[in-house]
Design a protein around this motif. Structure first.
Motif, mmCIF file in Angstrom:
data_model
loop_
_atom_site.group_PDB
_atom_site.id
_atom_site.type_symbol
_atom_site.label_atom_id
_atom_site.label_comp_id
_atom_site.label_asym_id
_atom_site.label_seq_id
_atom_site.Cartn_x
_atom_site.Cartn_y
_atom_site.Cartn_z
ATOM 1 N N GLU A 82 20.591 119.641 95.779
ATOM 2 C CA GLU A 82 19.653 120.562 95.671
ATOM 3 C C GLU A 82 17.854 119.997 95.430
ATOM 4 O OE1 GLU A 82 21.105 121.112 91.845
ATOM 5 O OE2 GLU A 82 23.296 121.192 92.208
ATOM 6 N N ARG A 83 17.529 118.987 95.176
ATOM 7 C CA ARG A 83 16.095 118.756 95.305
ATOM 8 C C ARG A 83 15.555 118.881 96.533
ATOM 9 N NH1 ARG A 83 14.437 116.012 90.530
ATOM 10 N NH2 ARG A 83 16.132 115.763 89.280
ATOM 11 N N LEU A 84 15.798 118.359 97.169
ATOM 12 C CA LEU A 84 15.524 118.573 98.064
ATOM 13 C C LEU A 84 15.960 119.648 99.666
ATOM 14 C CD1 LEU A 84 18.028 116.074 101.251
ATOM 15 C CD2 LEU A 84 15.776 115.646 99.906
ATOM 16 N N ASN A 85 16.882 120.935 98.961
ATOM 17 C CA ASN A 85 16.724 122.031 99.388
ATOM 18 C C ASN A 85 15.557 122.946 98.475
ATOM 19 O OD1 ASN A 85 18.651 122.128 101.445
ATOM 20 N ND2 ASN A 85 19.974 121.956 99.568
ATOM 21 N N ASP A 86 15.075 123.395 97.044
ATOM 22 C CA ASP A 86 13.957 123.538 96.652
ATOM 23 C C ASP A 86 13.170 122.324 94.922
ATOM 24 O OD1 ASP A 86 13.081 124.833 94.310
ATOM 25 O OD2 ASP A 86 14.727 125.392 93.296
#
Length: 636
Positions: free
Chosen positions: A505-509
């Protein structure tokens, strides 16, 4: 201090009043001095005569003793001269003898000066040097005061006539050695022309007797020099005067001289000095005698205890064997207490000997040392690159085991030397403790102790090597294979994998932040945004497996080490140590039990020294007991 009103090379004899109550005290101290009780560290009341070079010290002593002492240019007194004056009524011919270097040399009044010179040359050499070794001159004569005095070398600051360059320091050291004990009475002798307030001997006296209560000296005025015991003025013998003539001239001088006649009669003349010294000496003896008795008793008790603690001489093989077995048994029990059971009642104040506690400390340090913090920068990059290099045609979602083993191998190699360092430190400590215990029980048998130490050190060296070999095998196995049936591995891996969703999630956002909390550590992840999600997920899975398994590896290294340590120590103490010691002692080079039959030189010398000291102290105790009984009877 004695003020010399007129200085000359000779003085006259005197007849001293004598108190029979004082004689026993003086005899007692003389007997103790003759027994050499001061060698036991017990000080005796002593009148110490000090003064500048050529100040008239020897002249005063001549007047008191009625004999001629050496004189000439430079230092005449080059060694401490102990003068024992003993009044022997009705003695026809005076008796004189010198004691030095363990021998006694008789002499007479005509030859005493030459005899002192010859004795001094034998003790201090023929040059101008000085020596700490004393000469003792005993003078038994009718009419002399009962006194024991020590005449010390005169103080000189400038070396002349071949004197040593450090002559002042040498003389100062001797003087301070004699005047420092509180039992010493300091008799300062100076010429009347000396400025007393700046006199060197006065300054030395004040260093050790600040109140002046044990200094007999010249008192110029209350503001200049405080001398607790006062002062006495005397006139020395001049030219060919007889002793009787010198005393008569002395009396006339202090009666008719316009200035000296004003001095109180209780402060002038050799007879007054003699009476005063006898009284002072008796007072200090009476004051010090109870403390001397206490010191003799304390020293005797301590020496007898030390003597009784020495091992008895072994005369037969049976006695030697019994003693050997007793030492082995006692030492093993002590080692069981401190190394196996963790008791420390034998060494309550020595933390180093509380071995179980120290072993726990070492294991804790070892465990902490293994927890190497691996580089958390470039998170997952090692795994991503390794996975990239091991791509092959295979089913998806399978992690190559060789990647896991490769990363694991690097981690194990990074800590591979630490277990070996730990066992080396551990066995060095155990060796130190074992040798300490052997010394505790076998110190009196150095010929046995050397064999025990050698055997113990050889055995511990073997056990240390076994431990090193074992550690190397353990490290080798950890590097070669990955396995654990511990359920904590799967539980930890599953718990860590929960973070995978948050990572993606943190990599995508990027708005959700660029750091991820994994296993208590905040890790930067922004550098992973350039990689595909499949590669990141596989690398994350690989890293979490490594973390979970690494905890198992560390636990295994610590737990197995703890068990190895406990097992090795118990084996050492309960079985192998005794076998090794017995084997070494009975080997051809060991000398067998017979080695214990010969008493070591160290023990023999200690036994001789203590026996000699006990004999001296017991004789001294008898001397003091006799005088104390006489004092009690006299007081009664």
């Amino acid at each position: 201090m004695v003020l010399i009103c007129r200085q000359s090379p000779m003085e006259a004899p005197i007849v001293s009043s004598y108190n029979d109550k004082i004689r026993p005290l003086l005899d007692c101290i003389d007997k103790l001095r003759h027994l050499k009780i001061m060698q036991e560290g017990i000080q005796l009341p002593t009148i110490v005569v000090v003064g500048d070079q050529s100040s008239g010290k020897s002249s005063v002593l001549e007047s008191l003793a009625g004999i001629s002492l050496p004189r000439g240019q430079g230092i005449c007194t080059r060694v401490p001269l102990i003068m024992r004056l003993k009044n022997v009524p009705n003695l026809g011919q005076p008796e004189l003898h010198l004691e030095f270097n363990g021998k006694t040399v008789p002499t007479d009044e005509e030859s005493v000066a030459e005899a002192i010179v010859l004795a001094t040359e034998e003790v201090a050499g023929r040059g101008k040097g000085i020596s700490h070794a004393p000469l003792t001159l005993t003078v038994k004569k009718c009419g002399v005061p009962d006194l024991t005095m020590v005449d010390l070398p005169g103080i000189t600051r400038v070396p002349v006539h071949g004197q040593p360059e450090d002559i002042y320091e040498q003389i100062s050291n001797i003087i301070m050695e004699y005047i420092t004990p509180e039992e010493s009475i300091i008799l300062n002798v100076l010429s009347a022309s000396v400025d007393f307030s700046t006199c060197e001997s006065i300054r030395m006296s004040q260093k050790v007797d600040k109140t002046g209560e044990r200094t007999l000296a010249v008192k110029v005025s209350a503001d200049d020099v405080h001398i607790g015991l006062g002062y006495v003025c005397v006139r020395n013998r001049i030219g060919e005067e007889s002793y009787e003539e010198a005393r008569m001239e002395e009396a006339k001088l202090f009666q008719s001289h316009p200035f000296l006649s004003k001095i109180e009669k209780s402060m002038v003349s050799i007879p007054v000095l003699a009476q005063k010294l006898v009284r002072i000496q008796a007072n200090i003896i009476s004051k010090c005698l109870p403390e001397i008795v206490r010191k003799i008793n304390d020293k005797l008790t301590a020496n007898m205890a030390d003597l009784n603690r020495l091992p008895k001489n072994l005369s037969t093989v049976a006695e030697a064997l019994t003693t050997f077995l007793r030492i082995i048994s006692s030492a093993k029990e002590s080692l069981r207490k401190i190394l196996v059971r963790g008791e420390f009642d034998e060494y309550p104040d020595e933390e180093e000997m509380h071995c179980k506690a120290r072993l726990v400390e070492m294991l804790d340090e070892y465990a902490e040392d293994l927890r190497v913090s691996f580089d958390s920068n470039n998170f997952l990059m090692e795994e991503i690159l390794a996975l990239e290099e091991t791509k092959e045609i295979s089913l998806p979602n399978f992690l190559p085991r060789r990647v896991f083993l490769s990363i694991l191998h690097k981690r194990v190699k990074a800590i591979s030397t630490r277990p070996e360092d730990f066992v080396a430190k551990l066995w060095d400590y155990i060796e130190k403790m074992v040798v300490r215990v052997w010394k505790e029980y076998a110190e009196s048998y150095p010929q046995l102790l050397s064999s025990m130490k050698r055997a113990s050190q050889n055995l511990i060296a073997k056990m240390k090597q076994k431990s090193v070999d074992w550690v190397q095998e353990i490290i080798g196995m950890e590097m070669m294979a990955d396995y654990s049936c511990n359920p904590e591995y799967s539980a930890t891996w599953s718990k860590l994998m929960v973070k995978q969703g948050e990572l993606m999630e943190r990599l995508n956002d990027s708005s959700k932040g660029s750091k991820l909390n994994i296993d208590g550590n905040k890790i930067e992840i922004s550098h992973l945004r350039g990689f595909g999600s499949d590669a990141v997920c596989k690398a994350f899975d690989m890293r979490m497996r490594i973390i979970a398994y690494w905890k198992i590896v560390l636990m295994r290294l610590v737990d197995s080490m703890a068990l190895h340590v406990l097992y090795s120590i118990q084996t050492l103490v309960n079985r192998e140590l005794e076998e090794e010691v017995v084997g070494d002692l009975m080997a051809p080079h060991g000398g067998g039990i017979e080695r214990m039959l010969g008493e070591s030189q160290v023990v023999a010398e200690k036994r001789y020294r203590l026996s000699k000291s006990v004999k001296l102290l017991m004789e001294s105790k008898d001397v003091v007991a006799n005088i104390m009984d006489r004092i009690v009877l006299a007081d009664g």
